[in-house]
Design an enzyme around this catalytic site. Structure first.
Site, mmCIF file in Angstrom:
data_model
loop_
_atom_site.group_PDB
_atom_site.id
_atom_site.type_symbol
_atom_site.label_atom_id
_atom_site.label_comp_id
_atom_site.label_asym_id
_atom_site.label_seq_id
_atom_site.Cartn_x
_atom_site.Cartn_y
_atom_site.Cartn_z
ATOM 1 N N GLY A 34 0.787 13.575 -2.635
ATOM 2 C CA GLY A 34 0.736 12.133 -2.912
ATOM 3 C C GLY A 34 -0.326 11.738 -3.920
ATOM 4 N N GLU A 66 1.243 10.597 -9.982
ATOM 5 C CA GLU A 66 2.041 9.391 -10.221
ATOM 6 C C GLU A 66 3.516 9.726 -10.030
ATOM 7 O OE1 GLU A 66 0.536 6.278 -11.006
ATOM 8 O OE2 GLU A 66 -1.048 7.560 -10.288
ATOM 9 N N ILE A 75 -13.554 5.614 -4.510
ATOM 10 C CA ILE A 75 -14.954 5.412 -4.932
ATOM 11 C C ILE A 75 -15.134 3.951 -5.370
ATOM 12 C CG2 ILE A 75 -16.809 6.177 -6.474
ATOM 13 C CD1 ILE A 75 -15.185 8.695 -7.061
ATOM 14 N N GLY A 135 -4.848 9.651 -3.053
ATOM 15 C CA GLY A 135 -4.405 9.899 -1.678
ATOM 16 C C GLY A 135 -4.286 8.596 -0.915
ATOM 17 N N THR A 176 2.962 5.702 -0.717
ATOM 18 C CA THR A 176 1.746 6.425 -0.304
ATOM 19 C C THR A 176 0.601 5.447 -0.002
ATOM 20 O OG1 THR A 176 2.418 8.237 -1.750
ATOM 21 C CG2 THR A 176 0.123 8.227 -1.035
ATOM 22 N N VAL A 177 0.281 4.586 -0.950
ATOM 23 C CA VAL A 177 -0.867 3.689 -0.769
ATOM 24 C C VAL A 177 -0.519 2.551 0.197
ATOM 25 C CG1 VAL A 177 -2.582 2.249 -1.928
ATOM 26 C CG2 VAL A 177 -1.668 4.252 -3.105
ATOM 27 N N LYS A 221 -7.835 4.386 -16.902
ATOM 28 C CA LYS A 221 -9.017 4.156 -16.062
ATOM 29 C C LYS A 221 -10.272 4.060 -16.926
ATOM 30 C CE LYS A 221 -6.851 6.510 -12.175
ATOM 31 N NZ LYS A 221 -6.548 7.822 -11.597
HETATM 32 N N1 LIG Z 1 -1.257 7.616 -4.813
HETATM 33 C C1 LIG Z 1 -2.525 7.469 -5.122
HETATM 34 O O1 LIG Z 1 -3.362 8.291 -4.782
HETATM 35 C C2 LIG Z 1 -2.975 6.268 -5.913
HETATM 36 C C3 LIG Z 1 -4.346 6.086 -6.130
HETATM 37 C C4 LIG Z 1 -4.789 4.961 -6.844
HETATM 38 C C5 LIG Z 1 -3.859 4.067 -7.342
HETATM 39 N N2 LIG Z 1 -2.535 4.292 -7.137
HETATM 40 C C6 LIG Z 1 -1.612 3.298 -7.661
HETATM 41 O O2 LIG Z 1 -1.049 2.610 -6.556
HETATM 42 C C7 LIG Z 1 0.284 2.226 -6.847
HETATM 43 C C8 LIG Z 1 1.224 2.813 -5.802
HETATM 44 O O3 LIG Z 1 1.114 4.219 -5.827
HETATM 45 P P1 LIG Z 1 1.799 5.114 -4.691
HETATM 46 O O4 LIG Z 1 1.222 6.472 -4.883
HETATM 47 O O5 LIG Z 1 1.716 4.464 -3.385
HETATM 48 O O6 LIG Z 1 3.309 5.120 -5.209
HETATM 49 P P2 LIG Z 1 4.601 5.407 -4.335
HETATM 50 O O7 LIG Z 1 5.657 5.772 -5.316
HETATM 51 O O8 LIG Z 1 4.303 6.353 -3.233
HETATM 52 O O9 LIG Z 1 4.898 3.984 -3.681
HETATM 53 C C9 LIG Z 1 5.381 2.884 -4.383
HETATM 54 C C10 LIG Z 1 6.422 2.242 -3.506
HETATM 55 O O10 LIG Z 1 6.784 1.009 -4.092
HETATM 56 C C11 LIG Z 1 8.184 0.899 -4.043
HETATM 57 N N3 LIG Z 1 8.624 0.061 -5.160
HETATM 58 C C12 LIG Z 1 8.377 0.240 -6.473
HETATM 59 N N4 LIG Z 1 8.969 -0.736 -7.194
HETATM 60 C C13 LIG Z 1 9.594 -1.526 -6.303
HETATM 61 C C14 LIG Z 1 10.392 -2.687 -6.423
HETATM 62 N N5 LIG Z 1 10.664 -3.219 -7.621
HETATM 63 N N6 LIG Z 1 10.887 -3.256 -5.299
HETATM 64 C C15 LIG Z 1 10.629 -2.708 -4.091
HETATM 65 N N7 LIG Z 1 9.866 -1.617 -3.903
HETATM 66 C C16 LIG Z 1 9.380 -1.030 -5.008
HETATM 67 C C17 LIG Z 1 8.712 2.326 -4.189
HETATM 68 O O11 LIG Z 1 10.008 2.432 -3.659
HETATM 69 C C18 LIG Z 1 7.678 3.104 -3.387
HETATM 70 O O12 LIG Z 1 8.026 3.230 -2.040
HETATM 71 C C19 LIG Z 1 0.544 2.696 -8.268
HETATM 72 O O13 LIG Z 1 0.223 1.660 -9.146
HETATM 73 C C20 LIG Z 1 -0.435 3.837 -8.427
HETATM 74 O O14 LIG Z 1 -0.788 4.091 -9.772
HETATM 75 C C21 LIG Z 1 -2.067 5.358 -6.433
HETATM 76 N N1 LIG Z 2 -2.281 9.891 -10.028
HETATM 77 C C1 LIG Z 2 -3.592 9.396 -9.865
HETATM 78 C C2 LIG Z 2 -3.695 8.613 -8.590
HETATM 79 C C3 LIG Z 2 -5.014 7.896 -8.458
HETATM 80 O O1 LIG Z 2 -5.145 6.891 -9.414
HETATM 81 C C4 LIG Z 2 -4.565 10.573 -9.815
HETATM 82 O O2 LIG Z 2 -4.111 11.710 -9.687
HETATM 83 O O3 LIG Z 2 -5.756 10.358 -9.959
#
Ligand SMILES: NC(=O)c1ccc[n+]([C@@H]2O[C@H](COP(=O)([O-])OP(=O)(O)OC[C@H]3O[C@@H](n4cnc5c(N)ncnc54)[C@H](O)[C@@H]3O)[C@@H](O)[C@H]2O)c1
Ligand SMILES: N[C@@H](CCO)C(=O)O
Length: 432
Positions: free
Chosen positions: A188, A191, A137, A303, A14-15, A206
């Site tokens: 998305g 977690e 933010i 998101g 996602t990110v 956080k």
């Molecule tokens: N989604 C959000 O809104 C959001 C917001 C703030 C922070 N985050 C943080 O950002 C990070 C990513 O979140 P996301 O929502 O994108 O997760 P996600 O699950 O959508 O994406 C993570 C990607 O990393 C890949 N991955 C994980 N371990 C791996 C490995 N060992 N080798 C290769 N690929 C690997 C997964 O296959 C996946 O495609 C997390 O730490 C999450 O807490 C997410």
């Molecule tokens: N899962 C987290 C993503 C952003 O850190 C949330 O819902 O706030």
């Protein structure tokens, strides 16, 4: 043309997809800000053949972390894959090779942030993690830079988008908890394992990061008292409405003198409180500073693109530092020794819902318990229940210490006339 800054991306979910889109779509603006092109050179994925919602050159994809971390041409590693132990080792390896790091990973920063920041400083590298708290933010930079001259006394925030989305939909549409959680996952926000969202751990991580920066103390995750939203019921939300309250999962970090408390819990706020109108996946952080007074930071807390904005802004900060030759100053050692408040030093109002036997004198027995501890009532409702011979009592107390309140709860449970304690929540945000 100047040599491009080369980025290695760990994760393309996602990110990660949002990061690739922003780097591509905002190339001209980035170039203007930092004076050279920015290119993603390698991307670590689990499956190179998986269809993605962003177009990437397949030649950039690899399943080997070493291809990214050990590539001598890569200047900055962006970690958006999640995970803790292995991820920490990979980021340490990158820092030790002089690569700057940007991460969105609060799980990692809440536990190993101090160590990673120390190693970054030792190797004159930047380590930025703006996206780890409140998504889009820019709250960390606001605490570190914008409010650097002030003494922060309280941080109060909605810092988890998933639970805010769930509570908003449950309370506005009466939607079921399970259905709304599935929606938040599809959008998305949640977690990979949403347990950490709904049980409050994500918000606790956080709050540990916020409190550490805000109070300049070495606050650990274990210092945060945590309760999630899994036990919140529709009845609780409806009682809240009758009393003029909105339920939110609230993180509180408060400093009184040298002592601090940090907690995350479902909390009733007056409907008129600014945090009560923060809906869906939006986040907001209230910051109280001795000089500035009250400030509030509001925006999307999760998101793809909002979070990626924070990640790429960190990348810009790294690149500006590279041009100035001032990398490696992102860690500031804590200024104060940590002193946590005891439960007898933590004060708030409480909402309590109990089922009691509908008998003469029942209410008096309950009020006696409270008055023995010097805790008085602000609001009371009593309603008969359909269940045979039971009544429901809802109480909102005036300020009580956590110690007194917990003792009262325990003694209530021991009373013969009390059938069960249905629910209990902190009430915040009213004038004291
Ligand atoms: N989604 C959000 O809104 C959001 C917001 C703030 C922070 N985050 C943080 O950002 C990070 C990513 O979140 P996301 O929502 O994108 O997760 P996600 O699950 O959508 O994406 C993570 C990607 O990393 C890949 N991955 C994980 N371990 C791996 C490995 N060992 N080798 C290769 N690929 C690997 C997964 O296959 C996946 O495609 C997390 O730490 C999450 O807490 C997410
Ligand atoms: N899962 C987290 C993503 C952003 O850190 C949330 O819902 O706030």
């Amino acid at each position: 043309m100047e040599k491009p800054i080369l980025v290695g991306l760990l994760g393309l979910g996602t990110v990660g997809s949002g990061v690739v889109k922003i780097i591509e779509n905002h190339q001209e603006k980035l170039m203007h800000q930092v004076g050279c092109p920015v290119k993603v050179k390698k991307i670590l994925v689990r499956d190179v053949h998986k269809p993605r919602d962003v177009a990437v050159d397949p030649a950039l994809l690899t399943t080997s972390a070493a291809d990214v971390i050990d590539d001598p041409d890569i200047n900055v590693i962006i970690e958006v894959m999640g995970g803790v132990e292995e991820t920490k080792e990979w980021l340490l390896r990158a820092l030790r090779q002089g690569k700057h790091v940007v991460t969105a990973n609060k799980d990692l920063m809440a536990v190993y942030g101090s160590e990673l920041l120390r190693v970054a400083a030792e190797h004159r590298c930047d380590l930025f993690y703006e996206a780890s708290v409140a998504g889009g933010i820019p709250i960390l930079r606001s605490l570190v830079d914008g409010l650097a001259s002030d003494r922060i006394t309280k941080l109060m925030g909605i810092v988890n988008g998933t639970t805010n989305y769930i509570l908003t939909k449950m309370s506005q549409n009466g939607a079921s908890y399970e259905a709304v959680l599935a929606e938040a996952q599809a959008l998305g926000f949640a977690e990979a394992d949403p347990t950490s969202d709904v049980e409050g751990l994500d918000a606790a991580r956080k709050m540990a990061i916020l409190a550490r920066l805000g109070f300049s103390m070495d606050i650990d995750l274990d210092d945060v008292q945590v309760k999630g939203i899994t036990e919140v019921t529709e009845e609780d939300l409806n009682y809240g409405k009758r009393l003029g309250y909105t339920m939110k999962l609230i993180g509180i970090a408060q400093r009184d003198g040298q002592k601090v408390e940090v907690s995350v819990q479902p909390t009733f706020l007056p409907d008129s409180h600014p945090l009560a109108s923060v809906h869906n996946e939006y986040n907001a952080v209230y910051v109280y500073g001795e000089a500035v007074g009250e400030t509030m930071f509001y925006g999307p807390g999760a998101g793809s693109l909002p979070t990626a904005t924070a990640v790429v802004s960190d990348l810009v900060a790294v690149m500006k530092n590279m041009r100035l030759g001032v990398n490696g100053h992102s860690a500031v050692a804590p200024q104060y020794e940590k002193q946590l408040k005891a439960p007898a030093e933590i004060f708030s109002k409480y909402f309590l819902r109990i089922h009691v036997k509908d008998q003469v004198g029942a209410f008096a027995k309950i009020t006696t318990l409270f008055s023995q501890r010097g805790v008085s009532f602000e609001k009371i409702l009593q309603l008969p229940l359909k269940e045979n011979g039971l009544a429901e009592i809802v109480i909102v107390t005036h300020d009580a210490s956590q110690q007194d309140y917990e003792d009262i709860l325990q003694q209530l449970g021991d009373l013969e006339i009390v059938e069960r304690v249905q629910s209990s929540y902190r009430v915040e945000g009213e004038k004291r």
